[in-house]
Design a protein around this motif. Structure first.
Motif, PDB file in Angstrom:
ATOM      1  N   THR A 286       0.840  -1.201   0.000  1.00  0.00           N
ATOM      2  CA  THR A 286       0.000   0.000   0.000  1.00  0.00           C
ATOM      3  C   THR A 286       0.872   1.247   0.000  1.00  0.00           C
ATOM      4  O   THR A 286       0.629   2.189  -0.771  1.00  0.00           O
ATOM      5  N   SER A 287       1.915   1.255   0.855  1.00  0.00           N
ATOM      6  CA  SER A 287       2.764   2.446   0.938  1.00  0.00           C
ATOM      7  C   SER A 287       3.558   2.640  -0.352  1.00  0.00           C
ATOM      8  O   SER A 287       3.831   3.770  -0.752  1.00  0.00           O
ATOM      9  N   LEU A 288       3.886   1.532  -1.033  1.00  0.00           N
ATOM     10  CA  LEU A 288       4.599   1.646  -2.311  1.00  0.00           C
ATOM     11  C   LEU A 288       3.719   2.331  -3.348  1.00  0.00           C
ATOM     12  O   LEU A 288       4.133   3.272  -4.036  1.00  0.00           O
ATOM     13  N   ALA A 289       2.461   1.871  -3.445  1.00  0.00           N
ATOM     14  CA  ALA A 289       1.544   2.454  -4.431  1.00  0.00           C
ATOM     15  C   ALA A 289       1.244   3.914  -4.087  1.00  0.00           C
ATOM     16  O   ALA A 289       1.229   4.781  -4.972  1.00  0.00           O
ATOM     17  N   LEU A 290       1.018   4.200  -2.810  1.00  0.00           N
ATOM     18  CA  LEU A 290       0.700   5.578  -2.412  1.00  0.00           C
ATOM     19  C   LEU A 290       1.891   6.505  -2.636  1.00  0.00           C
ATOM     20  O   LEU A 290       1.726   7.658  -3.044  1.00  0.00           O
TER      21      LEU A 290
ATOM     22  N   LEU B  24       5.288   5.319   4.238  1.00  0.00           N
ATOM     23  CA  LEU B  24       5.228   6.303   3.161  1.00  0.00           C
ATOM     24  C   LEU B  24       6.374   7.307   3.329  1.00  0.00           C
ATOM     25  O   LEU B  24       7.067   7.654   2.365  1.00  0.00           O
ATOM     26  N   ALA B  25       6.581   7.776   4.553  1.00  0.00           N
ATOM     27  CA  ALA B  25       7.661   8.728   4.832  1.00  0.00           C
ATOM     28  C   ALA B  25       9.020   8.118   4.491  1.00  0.00           C
ATOM     29  O   ALA B  25       9.864   8.761   3.870  1.00  0.00           O
ATOM     30  N   GLU B  26       9.213   6.862   4.872  1.00  0.00           N
ATOM     31  CA  GLU B  26      10.496   6.190   4.602  1.00  0.00           C
ATOM     32  C   GLU B  26      10.717   6.063   3.087  1.00  0.00           C
ATOM     33  O   GLU B  26      11.796   6.337   2.583  1.00  0.00           O
ATOM     34  N   ARG B  27       9.670   5.682   2.366  1.00  0.00           N
ATOM     35  CA  ARG B  27       9.811   5.503   0.915  1.00  0.00           C
ATOM     36  C   ARG B  27      10.071   6.824   0.206  1.00  0.00           C
ATOM     37  O   ARG B  27      10.786   6.873  -0.795  1.00  0.00           O
ATOM     38  N   LEU B  28       9.462   7.903   0.706  1.00  0.00           N
ATOM     39  CA  LEU B  28       9.630   9.202   0.047  1.00  0.00           C
ATOM     40  C   LEU B  28      10.840   9.957   0.597  1.00  0.00           C
ATOM     41  O   LEU B  28      11.175  11.038   0.117  1.00  0.00           O
ATOM     42  N   GLY B  29      11.481   9.391   1.628  1.00  0.00           N
ATOM     43  CA  GLY B  29      12.631  10.060   2.233  1.00  0.00           C
ATOM     44  C   GLY B  29      12.252  11.353   2.948  1.00  0.00           C
ATOM     45  O   GLY B  29      13.016  12.319   2.960  1.00  0.00           O
ATOM     46  N   LEU B  30      11.061  11.368   3.540  1.00  0.00           N
ATOM     47  CA  LEU B  30      10.571  12.589   4.190  1.00  0.00           C
ATOM     48  C   LEU B  30      10.530  12.418   5.706  1.00  0.00           C
ATOM     49  O   LEU B  30      10.399  11.306   6.203  1.00  0.00           O
ATOM     50  N   PRO B  31      10.581  13.547   6.431  1.00  0.00           N
ATOM     51  CA  PRO B  31      10.355  13.460   7.874  1.00  0.00           C
ATOM     52  C   PRO B  31       8.917  13.028   8.147  1.00  0.00           C
ATOM     53  O   PRO B  31       8.013  13.361   7.375  1.00  0.00           O
ATOM     54  N   GLN B  32       8.721  12.308   9.242  1.00  0.00           N
ATOM     55  CA  GLN B  32       7.362  11.948   9.633  1.00  0.00           C
ATOM     56  C   GLN B  32       7.090  12.529  11.001  1.00  0.00           C
ATOM     57  O   GLN B  32       7.931  12.520  11.878  1.00  0.00           O
ATOM     58  N   VAL B  33       5.882  13.056  11.156  1.00  0.00           N
ATOM     59  CA  VAL B  33       5.414  13.495  12.466  1.00  0.00           C
ATOM     60  C   VAL B  33       4.079  12.804  12.658  1.00  0.00           C
ATOM     61  O   VAL B  33       3.104  13.145  11.996  1.00  0.00           O
ATOM     62  N   THR B  34       4.069  11.791  13.520  1.00  0.00           N
ATOM     63  CA  THR B  34       2.837  11.030  13.680  1.00  0.00           C
ATOM     64  C   THR B  34       2.124  11.427  14.959  1.00  0.00           C
ATOM     65  O   THR B  34       2.727  11.998  15.856  1.00  0.00           O
ATOM     66  N   PHE B  35       0.842  11.122  15.028  1.00  0.00           N
ATOM     67  CA  PHE B  35       0.026  11.369  16.222  1.00  0.00           C
ATOM     68  C   PHE B  35       0.095  12.827  16.666  1.00  0.00           C
ATOM     69  O   PHE B  35       0.254  13.123  17.846  1.00  0.00           O
ATOM     70  N   ALA B  36      -0.015  13.731  15.701  1.00  0.00           N
ATOM     71  CA  ALA B  36       0.006  15.154  16.052  1.00  0.00           C
ATOM     72  C   ALA B  36      -1.354  15.546  16.635  1.00  0.00           C
ATOM     73  O   ALA B  36      -2.397  15.245  16.060  1.00  0.00           O
ATOM     74  N   SER B  37      -1.314  16.238  17.785  1.00  0.00           N
ATOM     75  CA  SER B  37      -2.579  16.729  18.355  1.00  0.00           C
ATOM     76  C   SER B  37      -2.722  18.229  18.133  1.00  0.00           C
ATOM     77  O   SER B  37      -3.734  18.824  18.490  1.00  0.00           O
ATOM     78  N   SER B  38      -1.683  18.834  17.542  1.00  0.00           N
ATOM     79  CA  SER B  38      -1.824  20.204  17.026  1.00  0.00           C
ATOM     80  C   SER B  38      -0.809  20.336  15.905  1.00  0.00           C
ATOM     81  O   SER B  38       0.177  19.599  15.864  1.00  0.00           O
ATOM     82  N   LEU B  39      -1.072  21.251  14.973  1.00  0.00           N
ATOM     83  CA  LEU B  39      -0.213  21.370  13.796  1.00  0.00           C
ATOM     84  C   LEU B  39      -0.213  22.808  13.298  1.00  0.00           C
ATOM     85  O   LEU B  39      -1.273  23.380  13.050  1.00  0.00           O
ATOM     86  N   ASP B  40       0.975  23.392  13.205  1.00  0.00           N
ATOM     87  CA  ASP B  40       1.119  24.738  12.638  1.00  0.00           C
ATOM     88  C   ASP B  40       2.211  24.710  11.596  1.00  0.00           C
ATOM     89  O   ASP B  40       3.202  23.994  11.756  1.00  0.00           O
ATOM     90  N   VAL B  41       2.015  25.498  10.547  1.00  0.00           N
ATOM     91  CA  VAL B  41       3.055  25.607   9.530  1.00  0.00           C
ATOM     92  C   VAL B  41       3.484  27.060   9.445  1.00  0.00           C
ATOM     93  O   VAL B  41       2.645  27.958   9.416  1.00  0.00           O
ATOM     94  N   ASP B  42       4.797  27.262   9.460  1.00  0.00           N
ATOM     95  CA  ASP B  42       5.313  28.622   9.384  1.00  0.00           C
ATOM     96  C   ASP B  42       6.502  28.608   8.433  1.00  0.00           C
ATOM     97  O   ASP B  42       7.499  27.954   8.714  1.00  0.00           O
ATOM     98  N   GLY B  43       6.343  29.291   7.297  1.00  0.00           N
ATOM     99  CA  GLY B  43       7.401  29.242   6.294  1.00  0.00           C
ATOM    100  C   GLY B  43       7.570  27.808   5.842  1.00  0.00           C
ATOM    101  O   GLY B  43       6.607  27.111   5.568  1.00  0.00           O
ATOM    102  N   GLY B  44       8.784  27.350   5.804  1.00  0.00           N
ATOM    103  CA  GLY B  44       9.024  25.994   5.307  1.00  0.00           C
ATOM    104  C   GLY B  44       9.120  24.965   6.413  1.00  0.00           C
ATOM    105  O   GLY B  44       9.693  23.899   6.208  1.00  0.00           O
TER     106      GLY B  44
ATOM    107  N   LEU C 110       9.477  21.113   5.779  1.00  0.00           N
ATOM    108  CA  LEU C 110       8.556  20.618   4.750  1.00  0.00           C
ATOM    109  C   LEU C 110       9.379  20.217   3.527  1.00  0.00           C
ATOM    110  O   LEU C 110      10.458  20.750   3.332  1.00  0.00           O
ATOM    111  N   PRO C 111       8.902  19.322   2.688  1.00  0.00           N
ATOM    112  CA  PRO C 111       7.675  18.537   2.819  1.00  0.00           C
ATOM    113  C   PRO C 111       7.811  17.457   3.898  1.00  0.00           C
ATOM    114  O   PRO C 111       8.917  16.992   4.180  1.00  0.00           O
ATOM    115  N   ALA C 112       6.664  17.056   4.477  1.00  0.00           N
ATOM    116  CA  ALA C 112       6.673  16.040   5.527  1.00  0.00           C
ATOM    117  C   ALA C 112       5.375  15.244   5.481  1.00  0.00           C
ATOM    118  O   ALA C 112       4.398  15.665   4.867  1.00  0.00           O
TER     119      ALA C 112
END
Lengths: 266, 317
Positions: free
Chosen positions: A101-105, A139-159, A178-180
């Motif tokens: 599934t993670s490969l296809a996604l 998915l994060a591992e396959r895309l080489g991205l940081p992962q932040v799991t189980f977030a109970s709040s989320l803010d984005v500022d700049g990058g 970002l991207p993440a």
């Protein structure tokens, strides 16, 4: 911002759910948009709206992988406010485990990134059917991205993004460029209900259907043949039966303790 | 002999029970090797010896705890490759599952979560769809990664203790580049009660407690139990969200589950399916929870629970 939200079409947990067929796959008749994915979608919509919404060029893309019926999860996402929908569907995908599934996604995300870079991929904390919560991290591992799991709040500022995670004994503040890939809990917000305006607007939004060929994935890499785990056997747990039921006549607390003592649970 | 890698994360001065369970299970599958993160105290080192561990691996980097998951997965992948381990065992905690997830991709290994038993040939047993099915599954890859639920193995030292050697594993450079950084940590106030996921007894309250968890907490304390709650109770703000059992909360499989003021709608029933004994207290005789209770009391929890608490204290002296 360009945000992809993963939305899954799952059997409704309010009814009995079943495995089916020789390979014990989940029976997906009578399915709905996974409740936990509504929080992911709401989080994406709030981020986009804070930046001027779709008028300012913010995209919230609802992506679902699944059989024909899974398009309903995409449609509901569009009614809630996603700007566009993508349905990845192919016979060969049936029975994919988390790795397949993670490969296809991951391939679908890369395909969607060809028309402009993706800033964030947001998911629910787990699917309500598989319940493994493996896919966001894979998915994060396959895309080489940081992962932040189980977030109970989320803010984005700049990058960068800043999130809060609440575990049993600690609360953490986490930062990532970002991207993440972010998965959110059901504590992050109250998902909106589609209103009449949203339902009408959704009819005019486009849903792109992607096949395996469209994302450059070979059928052998997904489904049962591409999965790294196999279910060899599944047995429905015999239903529990009612035991002794008493009505309290003033001494039920004592009788409860007698029962626990008889069961050697004290 | 096949090598089995067990990930032990920051054990402190003593290994917790679930770690001892992993070490006991590992010996049934092959030669056990530990990949440790954090300090190695002498007591922990002797416990590893008692449990027959042949090698203790330690990471070359000291800052794995400053990041979420990714560098730990990179370290474990290096440890697995170093030792040629064919099975990797981790805790079934949220973090354990995520490390397993990334490790699986790095090693091209199948990952199975929520495992309750493993056969010698690697077949893992777990329940799915909230406990309604028991399945047997297997990774069809050279390496398999399993996250094992607590309380399914009785910890047992090895017949012959080992003399483990310690080896440092190079954490791949750049493994922190694409990782989220933890910038602040706050300890929450500890309740002093057992952890919900591995508690032997759980006392859970729902809508029927009507804002007052007092009787539920007092009964839990008399029994040395963890306190759980239905989603209705946590959503109402009567108790911390950490206490939620079921679909979006914690899966529990205790020896004893006492449900008070919980109606037992299908998803609530699902969350307690795998408890060995279920006791239900509810005012409404029609509650579906009575269909699955081994012992059901139609009554007011505000009468029944305090009476039971007092009786337990009396008998325990």
């Amino acid at each position: 911002m360009k945000i992809i939200v993963l939305v899954k079409h799952v059997p409704d947990a309010q009814f009995d759910r079943h495995l089916t067929g020789e390979r014990y796959t989940t029976d997906r008749d009578e399915s709905i948009l996974s409740e936990l994915d509504e929080y992911a979608l709401e989080a994406a919509l709030q981020l986009a709206e804070a930046r001027g919404g779709s008028k300012a060029g913010n995209q919230v893309i609802a992506l679902s992988m699944g059989p024909a019926g899974a398009v309903n999860a995409v449609k509901k996402s569009l009614q809630m406010g996603a700007t566009e929908g993508v349905h990845l569907t192919d016979e060969a995908l049936a029975g994919s485990d988390a790795a397949a599934t993670s490969l296809a996604l991951a391939a679908a995300v890369q395909r969607l990134g060809q028309d402009g870079p993706v800033d964030l991929i947001i998911t629910g904390m787990a699917s309500t059917d598989g319940e493994t919560s493996l896919v966001p991290a894979q998915l994060a591992e396959r895309l080489g991205l940081p992962q932040v799991t189980f977030a109970s709040s989320l803010d984005v500022d700049g990058g960068r993004l800043v999130a809060r995670r609440d575990a049993d004994t600690t609360s953490e503040t986490v930062e990532a460029p970002l991207p993440a890939v972010v998965s959110v809990t059901d504590q992050i917000n109250e998902p909106r209900y589609p209103n009449f305006k949203g339902i009408i607007a959704a009819k005019r939004k486009s849903i792109t259907t992607l096949s395996l060929a469209d994302i450059g994935v070979d059928a052998a890499q997904v489904g049962h043949s591409g999965s790294w785990t196999t279910v060899a056997n599944a047995e429905e747990r015999p239903p529990r039966t009612a035991g002794t039921i008493i009505t309290d006549e003033g001494d039920a607390g004592i009788k409860l303790v007698d029962f626990l003592a008889a069961q050697k649970l004290l | 002999m096949a090598k089995v890698l067990v990930f032990i994360d920051n054990p402190g001065t003593a290994l917790k029970k679930s770690s001892l369970e992993l070490l006991t299970l590992a010996r049934t599958l092959g030669e056990s090797v530990v990949a440790l993160n954090g300090e190695l105290h002498s007591d922990v080192s002797s416990t590893f010896a008692e449990y027959g561990v042949s090698t203790i691996l330690r990471p070359s980097a000291q800052d794995l705890d400053d990041y979420l998951v990714a560098p730990k997965a990179a370290y474990l992948a290096a440890a697995a490759e170093n030792t040629g381990a064919t099975t990797v065992l981790l805790d079934n905690s949220p973090e354990g599952k995520e490390i397993a997830a990334r490790l699986g991709i790095r090693l091209n290994a199948g990952v199975i979560t929520d495992v309750v038993a493993v056969e010698a040939d690697g077949t893992a047993h777990k329940s799915v769809l909230a406990g309604s099915y028991n399945t047997a599954c297997k990774a069809n890859t050279p390496v398999s990664v399993l996250t094992v639920k607590a309380n399914n193995v009785v910890p047992e030292p090895a017949a012959a203790p080992g003399t483990p050697e310690t080896v440092t594993v190079e954490v791949p450079a750049g493994s922190t580049a694409a990782a989220a950084r933890i910038t602040a940590r706050e300890q929450k106030v500890a309740s002093g009660r057992p952890d919900l996921t591995d508690a032997r007894i759980v006392v859970a309250g729902g809508r029927g407690v009507d804002g007052d968890f007092g009787p539920v907490e007092e009964l839990a304390d008399a029994l040395g139990a963890a306190v759980g709650a239905s989603r209705a109770a946590t959503d109402a703000g009567w108790i911390s969200h950490d206490a939620q059992v079921g679909q979006t909360g914690k899966t529990v499989s205790p020896q004893l589950y006492i449900s008070a003021g919980i109606s037992g709608a299908i998803q609530q029933k699902a969350g307690m399916q795998t408890a060995k004994v279920i006791v239900a207290v509810n005012k409404d005789a029609e509650s579906p929870v009575f269909e699955i209770a081994d012992f059901g009391i139609v009554g007011d929890l505000f009468d029944v629970l305090p009476q039971a608490t007092a009786e337990i204290k009396k008998r325990k002296g």
